[in-house]
Motif scaffolding. Structure first.
Motif, PDB file in Angstrom:
ATOM      1  N   ALA A 280       0.820  -1.216   0.000  1.00  0.00           N
ATOM      2  CA  ALA A 280       0.000   0.000   0.000  1.00  0.00           C
ATOM      3  C   ALA A 280       0.856   1.269   0.000  1.00  0.00           C
ATOM      4  N   ASN A 281       0.253   2.389  -0.477  1.00  0.00           N
ATOM      5  CA  ASN A 281       0.984   3.667  -0.521  1.00  0.00           C
ATOM      6  C   ASN A 281       0.110   4.868  -0.174  1.00  0.00           C
ATOM      7  N   VAL A 282      -1.063   4.606   0.389  1.00  0.00           N
ATOM      8  CA  VAL A 282      -1.998   5.685   0.703  1.00  0.00           C
ATOM      9  C   VAL A 282      -2.595   5.417   2.087  1.00  0.00           C
ATOM     10  N   VAL A 283      -2.874   6.503   2.825  1.00  0.00           N
ATOM     11  CA  VAL A 283      -3.618   6.376   4.081  1.00  0.00           C
ATOM     12  C   VAL A 283      -4.710   7.434   4.076  1.00  0.00           C
ATOM     13  N   MET A 284      -5.840   7.115   4.682  1.00  0.00           N
ATOM     14  CA  MET A 284      -6.956   8.063   4.676  1.00  0.00           C
ATOM     15  C   MET A 284      -7.314   8.503   6.098  1.00  0.00           C
ATOM     16  N   PRO A 285      -6.603   9.532   6.602  1.00  0.00           N
ATOM     17  CA  PRO A 285      -6.934  10.007   7.947  1.00  0.00           C
ATOM     18  C   PRO A 285      -8.348  10.584   7.988  1.00  0.00           C
ATOM     19  N   ASN A 286      -9.021  10.358   9.090  1.00  0.00           N
ATOM     20  CA  ASN A 286     -10.419  10.782   9.178  1.00  0.00           C
ATOM     21  C   ASN A 286     -10.531  12.224   9.681  1.00  0.00           C
ATOM     22  N   LEU A 287     -11.294  13.031   8.943  1.00  0.00           N
ATOM     23  CA  LEU A 287     -11.507  14.428   9.331  1.00  0.00           C
ATOM     24  C   LEU A 287     -12.905  14.657   9.910  1.00  0.00           C
ATOM     25  N   THR A 288     -13.747  13.629   9.858  1.00  0.00           N
ATOM     26  CA  THR A 288     -15.134  13.784  10.312  1.00  0.00           C
ATOM     27  C   THR A 288     -15.160  14.139  11.801  1.00  0.00           C
ATOM     28  N   PRO A 289     -15.968  15.143  12.189  1.00  0.00           N
ATOM     29  CA  PRO A 289     -16.044  15.464  13.623  1.00  0.00           C
ATOM     30  C   PRO A 289     -16.482  14.228  14.422  1.00  0.00           C
ATOM     31  N   PRO A 290     -15.837  13.986  15.600  1.00  0.00           N
ATOM     32  CA  PRO A 290     -16.124  12.769  16.369  1.00  0.00           C
ATOM     33  C   PRO A 290     -17.612  12.505  16.605  1.00  0.00           C
ATOM     34  N   LYS A 291     -18.415  13.546  16.828  1.00  0.00           N
ATOM     35  CA  LYS A 291     -19.840  13.299  17.125  1.00  0.00           C
ATOM     36  C   LYS A 291     -20.545  12.620  15.936  1.00  0.00           C
ATOM     37  N   TYR A 292     -20.091  12.870  14.729  1.00  0.00           N
ATOM     38  CA  TYR A 292     -20.682  12.203  13.559  1.00  0.00           C
ATOM     39  C   TYR A 292     -19.961  10.881  13.276  1.00  0.00           C
ATOM     40  N   ARG A 293     -18.657  10.919  13.500  1.00  0.00           N
ATOM     41  CA  ARG A 293     -17.853   9.744  13.187  1.00  0.00           C
ATOM     42  C   ARG A 293     -18.400   8.498  13.890  1.00  0.00           C
ATOM     43  N   GLU A 294     -18.836   8.695  15.141  1.00  0.00           N
ATOM     44  CA  GLU A 294     -19.327   7.517  15.868  1.00  0.00           C
ATOM     45  C   GLU A 294     -20.678   7.032  15.356  1.00  0.00           C
ATOM     46  N   GLN A 295     -21.314   7.852  14.505  1.00  0.00           N
ATOM     47  CA  GLN A 295     -22.592   7.412  13.915  1.00  0.00           C
ATOM     48  C   GLN A 295     -22.418   6.832  12.511  1.00  0.00           C
ATOM     49  N   TYR A 296     -21.203   6.907  11.982  1.00  0.00           N
ATOM     50  CA  TYR A 296     -20.956   6.340  10.642  1.00  0.00           C
ATOM     51  C   TYR A 296     -20.461   4.903  10.837  1.00  0.00           C
ATOM     52  N   THR A 297     -21.378   4.095  11.374  1.00  0.00           N
ATOM     53  CA  THR A 297     -20.983   2.744  11.816  1.00  0.00           C
ATOM     54  C   THR A 297     -21.232   1.719  10.716  1.00  0.00           C
ATOM     55  N   ILE A 298     -20.447   1.782   9.636  1.00  0.00           N
ATOM     56  CA  ILE A 298     -20.621   0.759   8.604  1.00  0.00           C
ATOM     57  C   ILE A 298     -20.276  -0.620   9.159  1.00  0.00           C
ATOM     58  N   TYR A 299     -19.326  -0.659  10.095  1.00  0.00           N
ATOM     59  CA  TYR A 299     -19.029  -1.888  10.838  1.00  0.00           C
ATOM     60  C   TYR A 299     -18.674  -1.501  12.271  1.00  0.00           C
TER      61      TYR A 299
END
Ligand code: SAH
Length: 339
Positions: A280-299
């Motif tokens: 691999a050669n890419v990383v995707m750091p998360n910028l979503t505010p934590p209050k929303y991030r915890e609701q983006y529960t794909i898994y």
């Protein structure tokens, strides 16, 4: 290279060779730079009923949709942190209208030097065209499996994503796709076909991560059980994920390949690093505010769920430096020929 043979290889010495080949191929073709793509999960509303996904229309998690100011706040952070790209991802949410997304893309492209990647599901061709015209550079749409029967089972009533990917390419997007590893019903043969298809589609980006069962989904709860012989079922474990990352690099020399959050979720200690040293050669750091991030529960139990954008970028920079790699500069487009 026989992909299927590698997928079933158990000998640690042979596997060490595979990791080495993938790392060398990565080094020769895309170099030591690790490109950072800031991920903004702009909405968890969705009309689809994907059998594996925790935010599908079948579920009732708390729903959110970020507004323009909130999104632009994340975009500003991406610029501050030196990222080259923002990725706006969401469930398939038609309240994110064509016009609104186009306006947002235009604004980001005029106010910042960032590349813009969209990952908004199976939107109609006209919309994809309009967003390209507005300046979107890339589109991510995983085809999830190349086995049409399995696809129908886990992804009821959906479009043929492979056709859509070809259309996106014609619109001159950089195209990204990928699959989950170890979804129930996935055989070694079909996974080998998936990897071959990555190369055939000439993907610019390929994201692969382990399938992580979500207990409140038809596939995770066992309500849907694709029929398969036990010895044919691909496991959803870490080693299999590294094999697929490595084989993807060997099949698609110049593609941008992320070390995914799903991989970091099943090995929180050093999954990201191992992905980066095995192709691999890419990383995707998360910028979503934590209050929303915890609701983006794909898994469930997603890595970095409670971190702020600042913490996420500091942690990832440290991890990249520790393995002797450098942070990529610029947009990090796919290199069309080897270095
Ligand atoms: N709505 C968009 C974005 C989906 S989320 C779309 O459909 O393209 C991005 C990716 O997360 C999906 O394509 C899928 O491959 C992955 N994903 C979803 N549920 C998952 C699970 N339970 N385990 C691992 N990966 C999952």
């Amino acid at each position: 290279m026989n992909i299927q043979t590698w997928l079933t290889e158990k000998d640690p010495k042979k596997l060490a060779q595979l990791w080495q080949m993938a790392d060398t191929t990565r080094q020769t073709n895309v170099g030591d730079a690790v490109h950072l793509r800031g991920l903004i999960e702009i909405s968890n509303n969705c009309i689809r009923k994907c059998a594996y996904c925790g935010i599908s229309a079948l579920n009732t998690p708390p729903r959110y949709r970020m507004n323009t100011a909130e999104i632009m706040n994340c975009v500003t952070k991406a610029v501050e942190f030196g990222y080259g790209t923002v990725v706006m991802q969401a469930g398939e949410d038609y309240a994110l209208t064509t016009k609104w997304i186009a306006g947002l893309v235009k604004r980001i492209k005029t106010e910042t030097p960032l590349a813009v990647t969209l990952s908004l599901g199976e939107r109609p061709l006209q919309e994809l065209e309009d967003w390209r015209e507005a300046g979107a550079d890339r589109y991510l749409l995983r085809f999830e499996t190349s086995d049409p029967k399995l696809y129908q089972q886990i992804h009821p009533g959906s479009n043929d994503r492979i056709t859509t990917l070809k259309q996106l390419k014609q619109l001159d997007y950089e195209i990204g796709s990928g699959v989950m590893i170890g979804i129930p019903g996935q055989t070694y043969v079909s996974l080998a076909n998936d990897i071959q298809l990555f190369a055939e589609l000439d993907l610019d980006m390929v994201g692969v991560g382990p399938y992580i069962p979500h207990p409140e989904t038809p596939l995770g709860s066992g309500q849907i059980k694709p029929e398969i012989a036990i010895n044919e079922q691909v496991p959803n474990n870490e080693e299999m994920t590294y094999k697929v990352v490595a084989l993807t690099r060997l099949a698609c020399h110049t593609a941008n390949i992320p070390s995914t959050t799903a991989l970091a979720t099943i090995n929180k200690m050093n999954g990201r690093e191992l992905g980066l040293t095995r192709g691999a050669n890419v990383v995707m750091p998360n910028l979503t505010p934590p209050k929303y991030r915890e609701q983006y529960t794909i898994y469930p139990d997603k890595a970095c769920i409670n971190e702020t954008a600042e913490q996420c970028q500091n942690c990832l920079r440290g991890r990249i430096a520790a393995i002797g790699r450098e942070i990529g500069t610029g947009a990090g487009n796919r290199k069309t020929s080897s270095l």
